[in-house]
Design a protein around this motif. Sequence first.
Motif, PDB file in Angstrom:
ATOM      1  N   PHE A   1      37.075   6.737  36.114  1.00 11.34           N
ATOM      2  CA  PHE A   1      36.327   5.863  35.083  1.00 11.34           C
ATOM      3  C   PHE A   1      37.121   6.026  33.598  1.00 11.34           C
ATOM      4  O   PHE A   1      37.078   4.876  33.077  1.00 11.34           O
ATOM      5  CB  PHE A   1      35.063   6.417  34.841  1.00 11.34           C
ATOM      6  CG  PHE A   1      33.965   5.830  33.939  1.00 11.34           C
ATOM      7  CD1 PHE A   1      33.703   4.513  34.309  1.00 11.34           C
ATOM      8  CD2 PHE A   1      33.815   6.546  32.927  1.00 11.34           C
ATOM      9  CE1 PHE A   1      32.932   3.761  33.329  1.00 11.34           C
ATOM     10  CE2 PHE A   1      32.927   5.746  31.986  1.00 11.34           C
ATOM     11  CZ  PHE A   1      32.448   4.419  32.021  1.00 11.34           C
ATOM     12  N   LEU A   2      37.317   7.196  33.211  1.00 12.70           N
ATOM     13  CA  LEU A   2      38.049   7.332  31.906  1.00 12.70           C
ATOM     14  C   LEU A   2      39.282   6.751  31.927  1.00 12.70           C
ATOM     15  O   LEU A   2      39.856   5.923  30.878  1.00 12.70           O
ATOM     16  CB  LEU A   2      38.173   8.767  31.845  1.00 12.70           C
ATOM     17  CG  LEU A   2      36.927   9.689  31.341  1.00 12.70           C
ATOM     18  CD1 LEU A   2      37.234  11.222  31.187  1.00 12.70           C
ATOM     19  CD2 LEU A   2      35.913   9.080  30.240  1.00 12.70           C
ATOM     20  N   ARG A   3      40.180   6.833  33.043  1.00 13.53           N
ATOM     21  CA  ARG A   3      41.528   6.129  33.056  1.00 13.53           C
ATOM     22  C   ARG A   3      41.308   4.485  33.010  1.00 13.53           C
ATOM     23  O   ARG A   3      42.039   3.930  32.464  1.00 13.53           O
ATOM     24  CB  ARG A   3      42.331   6.749  34.254  1.00 13.53           C
ATOM     25  CG  ARG A   3      43.675   5.617  34.308  1.00 13.53           C
ATOM     26  CD  ARG A   3      44.399   6.344  35.537  1.00 13.53           C
ATOM     27  NE  ARG A   3      43.870   6.231  36.804  1.00 13.53           N
ATOM     28  CZ  ARG A   3      44.732   6.241  37.970  1.00 13.53           C
ATOM     29  NH1 ARG A   3      46.050   6.391  37.859  1.00 13.53           N
ATOM     30  NH2 ARG A   3      44.234   5.883  39.050  1.00 13.53           N
ATOM     31  N   THR A   4      40.227   4.126  33.715  1.00 11.26           N
ATOM     32  CA  THR A   4      40.170   2.662  33.833  1.00 11.26           C
ATOM     33  C   THR A   4      39.594   2.067  32.360  1.00 11.26           C
ATOM     34  O   THR A   4      40.217   1.094  31.987  1.00 11.26           O
ATOM     35  CB  THR A   4      38.750   2.424  34.695  1.00 11.26           C
ATOM     36  OG1 THR A   4      39.261   2.828  35.995  1.00 11.26           O
ATOM     37  CG2 THR A   4      38.366   0.933  34.715  1.00 11.26           C
ATOM     38  N   LEU A   5      38.844   2.742  31.608  1.00 11.89           N
ATOM     39  CA  LEU A   5      38.424   2.507  30.450  1.00 11.89           C
ATOM     40  C   LEU A   5      39.721   2.406  29.548  1.00 11.89           C
ATOM     41  O   LEU A   5      40.019   1.555  28.657  1.00 11.89           O
ATOM     42  CB  LEU A   5      37.283   3.418  29.708  1.00 11.89           C
ATOM     43  CG  LEU A   5      36.064   3.065  30.224  1.00 11.89           C
ATOM     44  CD1 LEU A   5      35.035   4.217  29.541  1.00 11.89           C
ATOM     45  CD2 LEU A   5      35.468   1.603  30.081  1.00 11.89           C
ATOM     46  N   TRP A   6      40.376   3.376  29.500  1.00 15.35           N
ATOM     47  CA  TRP A   6      41.572   3.541  28.624  1.00 15.35           C
ATOM     48  C   TRP A   6      42.682   2.146  28.884  1.00 15.35           C
ATOM     49  O   TRP A   6      43.238   1.774  27.942  1.00 15.35           O
ATOM     50  CB  TRP A   6      42.369   5.048  28.816  1.00 15.35           C
ATOM     51  CG  TRP A   6      43.372   5.162  27.805  1.00 15.35           C
ATOM     52  CD1 TRP A   6      44.064   4.575  26.817  1.00 15.35           C
ATOM     53  CD2 TRP A   6      43.928   6.318  27.818  1.00 15.35           C
ATOM     54  NE1 TRP A   6      44.793   5.260  26.244  1.00 15.35           N
ATOM     55  CE2 TRP A   6      45.127   6.355  26.513  1.00 15.35           C
ATOM     56  CE3 TRP A   6      43.808   7.807  28.240  1.00 15.35           C
ATOM     57  CZ2 TRP A   6      45.630   7.455  26.315  1.00 15.35           C
ATOM     58  CZ3 TRP A   6      44.536   8.501  27.840  1.00 15.35           C
ATOM     59  CH2 TRP A   6      45.501   8.721  26.843  1.00 15.35           C
ATOM     60  N   LEU A   7      42.990   2.070  30.065  1.00 16.49           N
ATOM     61  CA  LEU A   7      43.962   1.036  30.401  1.00 16.49           C
ATOM     62  C   LEU A   7      43.482  -0.373  30.103  1.00 16.49           C
ATOM     63  O   LEU A   7      44.273  -1.149  29.672  1.00 16.49           O
ATOM     64  CB  LEU A   7      44.154   1.065  32.139  1.00 16.49           C
ATOM     65  CG  LEU A   7      45.257   2.355  32.424  1.00 16.49           C
ATOM     66  CD1 LEU A   7      45.159   2.363  33.905  1.00 16.49           C
ATOM     67  CD2 LEU A   7      46.760   1.971  31.945  1.00 16.49           C
TER      68      LEU A   7
END
Length: 499
Positions: A390-396
Amino acid sequence: MGSNSRESLLRWSYISTLSTASLQLIAATVITRFLKPSDYGLAAMAMVCSNLASYFTQLGMDRAIIQRPDLTEGNIQAALTASLATGLVGFTGLAAASHGLALYFREPRLPGIIIAFGLNLLFQSFAMIAGGLLRRELQIRKLAICDIAAYLLSTFGLGLPLAMKGYGVWALVASNVSQTLFAAIGYYIARRHSVRLTFVRENFRDITGFGAKVSVTTMVEALSGSADTLVLGRLVSPQVLGLYNRSLTLSMQPIYALSTGLSRVFHPSIARAAERTLAECRSMLQSSEQQLMGVILPVCIGAAVAAPTLIPAIFGRQWAGSIPVYQALCIDAALDASFHLPTIQLEVLSRFRAKLIVQVLYGMVLAASAVVAAPRGIVMVAYVFVVLQFLRTLWLHWLSARSLGTSLFKLLNSWVPGALCGAIVGGVVYTLQTSISRFRPDTPLLFRLLLLIFAGLAVGTLLYRMFFYDSMFQPWASVFGGVRGRTAVVQIQEEVGVA
């Protein structure tokens, strides 16, 4: 090219990916009953080694072929030369490291399996040239036919018979490796190209430069994406890893098919759109992601809710222990698919450094988290992965939004139809599944599963037809149902003249 021909690009792309996903589901239902979880655990260990070797050695020649505006015969020869050379280096290195990798995983049966999977590196190095040319020229129908034929021959011609005869993990090896070989042969027949090698520097100059950048970022993505198997393969038994791997595969297969079906057309189209304006890229990304997540979110939520029926119906009741793992990984699969299009867009705009930083940090934290969570069970590991995903998705998505001159909120706003539909589909599936278990507990599992799938599909279709006709129902119906309308990809193709 007429409108129907343009729409057939996506239609054939989805015929390929969804047909393969359906065949994989059928094969899983049958083959899994002849194999043990430990067989899948061994295959997962060997496959992750082969995949990582592939990402380390391949130079992204297929993407370079798609990306280059003016492709010459010399560029094609250079791509083939570089690809074959690195494929051979990768296979040789993997074979040499096989015993060391077996020691790392504490599994003496691995060396031969790793070397066999390593043959994929040789076959892939040849397949990516013709495959890249087919994608560049949007020959999606030919790609679809090759992919479906390769899967049928490898899985039902080799994998299933060997599994039935008791060959265990080697049935999985034969199926996987032969599929790559058959696909390579099919691609070349569909799109013949020069097989002459070249060593002229000018032919390599541009194509290997872009390919090297792609290779580095893809390599890091592969490392971060494989961190779970690399860590769990050492910390848990092959049987536990097999349960995790089967859950991961079952959750990812349909989602991968949906995202790949769109990205096959999205990548070459947005590459041409990027040559004009960011506005065209932004419009294409937002519309495409809305249509993609509009399907993926309901599928993932519905599958997670239906897991108590789905897992025993497909794998058998002996796999019931993987139900909570599968439910967590369904969420993970939706998040994983959500950033495929933004990462392609970042790649097209040459924002490699930003992607690289995200993937490096994600891989490091993922590996550390797996070590910490593994003693508490595989279910805990799966939910830790969901949080990190979830955190990676938001960042990208934030990086993508910034590169296109828009906001993260506007980009994620494209998820709204899918989120609403997913919540309603999940509620309907839960209510129906609970009612069947309470009032008709003797209903056969397969019939229950089919009933849940039909109910979810009917509710989702009705919802989009009533409330999101222009943005969701009409674009998908134009691909599969013959309703006049244009998908986001088709719209951009018309504007930039790709089709």
